[in-house]
Motif scaffolding. Sequence first.
Motif, PDB file in Angstrom:
ATOM      1  N   ALA A  78       9.897  10.005  -3.604  1.00  0.00           N
ATOM      2  CA  ALA A  78       8.701  10.751  -3.998  1.00  0.00           C
ATOM      3  C   ALA A  78       9.096  11.968  -4.833  1.00  0.00           C
ATOM      4  CB  ALA A  78       7.915  11.179  -2.769  1.00  0.00           C
ATOM      5  N   LYS A  79      10.144  12.640  -4.436  1.00  0.00           N
ATOM      6  CA  LYS A  79      10.607  13.820  -5.182  1.00  0.00           C
ATOM      7  C   LYS A  79      11.066  13.415  -6.591  1.00  0.00           C
ATOM      8  CE  LYS A  79      12.945  18.017  -3.892  1.00  0.00           C
ATOM      9  NZ  LYS A  79      11.849  18.685  -3.261  1.00  0.00           N
ATOM     10  N   GLN A  80      11.745  12.276  -6.703  1.00  0.00           N
ATOM     11  CA  GLN A  80      12.192  11.783  -8.012  1.00  0.00           C
ATOM     12  C   GLN A  80      11.013  11.409  -8.903  1.00  0.00           C
ATOM     13  OE1 GLN A  80      14.888   8.529  -7.338  1.00  0.00           O
ATOM     14  NE2 GLN A  80      16.219   9.766  -6.035  1.00  0.00           N
ATOM     15  N   ALA A  81       9.921  10.928  -8.293  1.00  0.00           N
ATOM     16  CA  ALA A  81       8.739  10.556  -9.066  1.00  0.00           C
ATOM     17  C   ALA A  81       7.978  11.791  -9.538  1.00  0.00           C
ATOM     18  CB  ALA A  81       7.818   9.672  -8.222  1.00  0.00           C
ATOM     19  N   ASN A  82       8.370  12.948  -9.028  1.00  0.00           N
ATOM     20  CA  ASN A  82       7.708  14.203  -9.337  1.00  0.00           C
ATOM     21  C   ASN A  82       8.761  15.295  -9.540  1.00  0.00           C
ATOM     22  OD1 ASN A  82       5.668  16.146  -9.545  1.00  0.00           O
ATOM     23  ND2 ASN A  82       5.797  16.590  -7.374  1.00  0.00           N
ATOM     24  N   PRO A  83       9.576  15.193 -10.573  1.00  0.00           N
ATOM     25  CA  PRO A  83      10.688  16.127 -10.737  1.00  0.00           C
ATOM     26  C   PRO A  83      10.274  17.585 -10.911  1.00  0.00           C
ATOM     27  CG  PRO A  83      10.536  14.650 -12.627  1.00  0.00           C
ATOM     28  CD  PRO A  83       9.516  14.206 -11.628  1.00  0.00           C
ATOM     29  N   SER A  84       9.050  17.835 -11.359  1.00  0.00           N
ATOM     30  CA  SER A  84       8.629  19.227 -11.572  1.00  0.00           C
ATOM     31  C   SER A  84       8.120  19.880 -10.301  1.00  0.00           C
ATOM     32  CB  SER A  84       7.536  19.274 -12.645  1.00  0.00           C
ATOM     33  OG  SER A  84       6.377  18.625 -12.162  1.00  0.00           O
ATOM     34  N   ASP A  85       8.036  19.130  -9.191  1.00  0.00           N
ATOM     35  CA  ASP A  85       7.501  19.632  -7.923  1.00  0.00           C
ATOM     36  C   ASP A  85       6.098  20.200  -8.071  1.00  0.00           C
ATOM     37  OD1 ASP A  85       9.579  18.875  -6.261  1.00  0.00           O
ATOM     38  OD2 ASP A  85      10.733  20.676  -6.724  1.00  0.00           O
ATOM     39  N   SER A  86       5.338  19.627  -8.978  1.00  0.00           N
ATOM     40  CA  SER A  86       3.957  20.028  -9.176  1.00  0.00           C
ATOM     41  C   SER A  86       3.147  19.702  -7.931  1.00  0.00           C
ATOM     42  CB  SER A  86       3.376  19.271 -10.376  1.00  0.00           C
ATOM     43  OG  SER A  86       1.982  19.302 -10.354  1.00  0.00           O
ATOM     44  N   PRO A  87       2.237  20.584  -7.530  1.00  0.00           N
ATOM     45  CA  PRO A  87       1.412  20.292  -6.351  1.00  0.00           C
ATOM     46  C   PRO A  87       0.540  19.048  -6.540  1.00  0.00           C
ATOM     47  CG  PRO A  87       0.919  22.484  -7.237  1.00  0.00           C
ATOM     48  CD  PRO A  87       1.974  21.874  -8.097  1.00  0.00           C
ATOM     49  N   ALA A  88       0.299  18.656  -7.782  1.00  0.00           N
ATOM     50  CA  ALA A  88      -0.519  17.469  -8.046  1.00  0.00           C
ATOM     51  C   ALA A  88       0.340  16.243  -8.306  1.00  0.00           C
ATOM     52  CB  ALA A  88      -1.441  17.733  -9.236  1.00  0.00           C
ATOM     53  N   GLY A  89       1.640  16.336  -8.015  1.00  0.00           N
ATOM     54  CA  GLY A  89       2.545  15.221  -8.290  1.00  0.00           C
ATOM     55  C   GLY A  89       2.597  14.209  -7.163  1.00  0.00           C
ATOM     56  N   TRP A  90       3.334  13.114  -7.403  1.00  0.00           N
ATOM     57  CA  TRP A  90       3.475  12.060  -6.413  1.00  0.00           C
ATOM     58  C   TRP A  90       4.206  12.556  -5.189  1.00  0.00           C
ATOM     59  CZ3 TRP A  90       0.296   8.375  -7.197  1.00  0.00           C
ATOM     60  CH2 TRP A  90      -0.017   7.957  -8.480  1.00  0.00           C
ATOM     61  N   ARG A  91       3.789  12.047  -4.034  1.00  0.00           N
ATOM     62  CA  ARG A  91       4.407  12.427  -2.762  1.00  0.00           C
ATOM     63  C   ARG A  91       4.215  11.299  -1.762  1.00  0.00           C
ATOM     64  NH1 ARG A  91       0.126  13.658   0.441  1.00  0.00           N
ATOM     65  NH2 ARG A  91      -1.785  14.293  -0.597  1.00  0.00           N
ATOM     66  N   LEU A  92       4.949  11.370  -0.668  1.00  0.00           N
ATOM     67  CA  LEU A  92       4.767  10.438   0.434  1.00  0.00           C
ATOM     68  C   LEU A  92       3.517  10.893   1.196  1.00  0.00           C
ATOM     69  CD1 LEU A  92       6.346   8.002   1.532  1.00  0.00           C
ATOM     70  CD2 LEU A  92       7.486   9.558   3.104  1.00  0.00           C
ATOM     71  N   PRO A  93       2.572  10.004   1.472  1.00  0.00           N
ATOM     72  CA  PRO A  93       1.323  10.422   2.127  1.00  0.00           C
ATOM     73  C   PRO A  93       1.545  10.801   3.591  1.00  0.00           C
ATOM     74  CG  PRO A  93       1.409   8.040   1.975  1.00  0.00           C
ATOM     75  CD  PRO A  93       2.605   8.567   1.211  1.00  0.00           C
ATOM     76  N   ASN A  94       0.670  11.661   4.115  1.00  0.00           N
ATOM     77  CA  ASN A  94       0.721  11.895   5.555  1.00  0.00           C
ATOM     78  C   ASN A  94       0.103  10.685   6.249  1.00  0.00           C
ATOM     79  OD1 ASN A  94      -2.159  12.303   6.136  1.00  0.00           O
ATOM     80  ND2 ASN A  94      -1.956  14.311   5.160  1.00  0.00           N
ATOM     81  N   VAL A  95       0.255  10.599   7.550  1.00  0.00           N
ATOM     82  CA  VAL A  95      -0.162   9.394   8.274  1.00  0.00           C
ATOM     83  C   VAL A  95      -1.666   9.156   8.184  1.00  0.00           C
ATOM     84  CG1 VAL A  95      -0.386  10.474  10.558  1.00  0.00           C
ATOM     85  CG2 VAL A  95       0.206   8.027  10.361  1.00  0.00           C
ATOM     86  N   LYS A  96      -2.480  10.202   8.185  1.00  0.00           N
ATOM     87  CA  LYS A  96      -3.934  10.016   8.087  1.00  0.00           C
ATOM     88  C   LYS A  96      -4.323   9.465   6.718  1.00  0.00           C
ATOM     89  CE  LYS A  96      -5.357  13.424  11.484  1.00  0.00           C
ATOM     90  NZ  LYS A  96      -6.106  14.650  11.740  1.00  0.00           N
ATOM     91  N   GLU A  97      -3.673   9.967   5.672  1.00  0.00           N
ATOM     92  CA  GLU A  97      -3.948   9.464   4.321  1.00  0.00           C
ATOM     93  C   GLU A  97      -3.583   7.991   4.211  1.00  0.00           C
ATOM     94  OE1 GLU A  97      -3.184  13.602   1.825  1.00  0.00           O
ATOM     95  OE2 GLU A  97      -1.490  12.263   2.258  1.00  0.00           O
ATOM     96  N   LEU A  98      -2.381   7.643   4.670  1.00  0.00           N
ATOM     97  CA  LEU A  98      -1.926   6.264   4.568  1.00  0.00           C
ATOM     98  C   LEU A  98      -2.796   5.333   5.415  1.00  0.00           C
ATOM     99  CD1 LEU A  98       0.189   4.419   3.295  1.00  0.00           C
ATOM    100  CD2 LEU A  98       1.661   4.886   5.268  1.00  0.00           C
ATOM    101  N   ALA A  99      -3.143   5.769   6.617  1.00  0.00           N
ATOM    102  CA  ALA A  99      -3.977   4.951   7.501  1.00  0.00           C
ATOM    103  C   ALA A  99      -5.372   4.735   6.926  1.00  0.00           C
ATOM    104  CB  ALA A  99      -4.065   5.589   8.884  1.00  0.00           C
ATOM    105  N   SER A 100      -5.816   5.634   6.032  1.00  0.00           N
ATOM    106  CA  SER A 100      -7.149   5.471   5.436  1.00  0.00           C
ATOM    107  C   SER A 100      -7.229   4.229   4.551  1.00  0.00           C
ATOM    108  CB  SER A 100      -7.548   6.722   4.640  1.00  0.00           C
ATOM    109  OG  SER A 100      -6.866   6.774   3.396  1.00  0.00           O
ATOM    110  N   LEU A 101      -6.086   3.696   4.127  1.00  0.00           N
ATOM    111  CA  LEU A 101      -6.065   2.482   3.303  1.00  0.00           C
ATOM    112  C   LEU A 101      -6.131   1.206   4.134  1.00  0.00           C
ATOM    113  CD1 LEU A 101      -3.371   3.303   0.603  1.00  0.00           C
ATOM    114  CD2 LEU A 101      -5.863   3.547   0.455  1.00  0.00           C
ATOM    115  N   ALA A 102      -5.804   1.305   5.415  1.00  0.00           N
ATOM    116  CA  ALA A 102      -5.807   0.119   6.272  1.00  0.00           C
ATOM    117  C   ALA A 102      -7.236  -0.351   6.500  1.00  0.00           C
ATOM    118  CB  ALA A 102      -5.134   0.428   7.604  1.00  0.00           C
ATOM    119  N   ASP A 103      -7.437  -1.641   6.346  1.00  0.00           N
ATOM    120  CA  ASP A 103      -8.731  -2.265   6.609  1.00  0.00           C
ATOM    121  C   ASP A 103      -8.536  -3.191   7.797  1.00  0.00           C
ATOM    122  OD1 ASP A 103     -11.076  -3.722   6.698  1.00  0.00           O
ATOM    123  OD2 ASP A 103     -11.277  -3.815   4.521  1.00  0.00           O
TER     124      ASP A 103
END
Length: 166
Positions: A78-103
């Motif tokens: 995730a850090k490599q996908a966002n080298p500038s460490d921008s707050p709007a950059g790619w990151r690993l989701p927290n568990v609630k965010e990731l679980a929101s995709l589960a159907d």
Amino acid sequence: MMIKQTLSALSLALLTLGTQAACPTWSSASRFELHDSEVIDLRTGLVWQRCSAGQSWNGSTCAGTASTYSQAEALSLAKQANPSDSPAGWRLPNVKELASLADLGCTAPAIDTAVFPGTPAAAAWSATPNATRSNIAWKVDFSQGSVSNLSGIGNPFHVRLVRSAR
């Protein structure tokens, strides 16, 4: 004999009913806005990569095989996908965010595959650590949509990155 036939018919009816459940259980068009390799979740406002790490968007689906990573490798990815460490950059989701995709109406995988094609029916890492044990973190298993914090951080699981809307 009549009871046995009734039970067999009931079992068959329940099996058939289970396979007729709508999957996904929500309307993709009203929940997700598709943008090539990214998707905006209109419910959460998050932007997701459509493909799991290791796959690539080819214009119509996720090509290739999803890779697995330890949690430390997933955080590094995730850090490599966002080298500038921008707050709007790619990151690993927290568990609630990731679980929101589960159907939970879907299985193997328990996710909307029209929106997230090629998603492995397997676990994916979240960035959420276990509150009391530093060697364990939370994951979401997309085979059934279950959430667990019993996984050692060295275990190999899949990764789907997220970012906040621009």
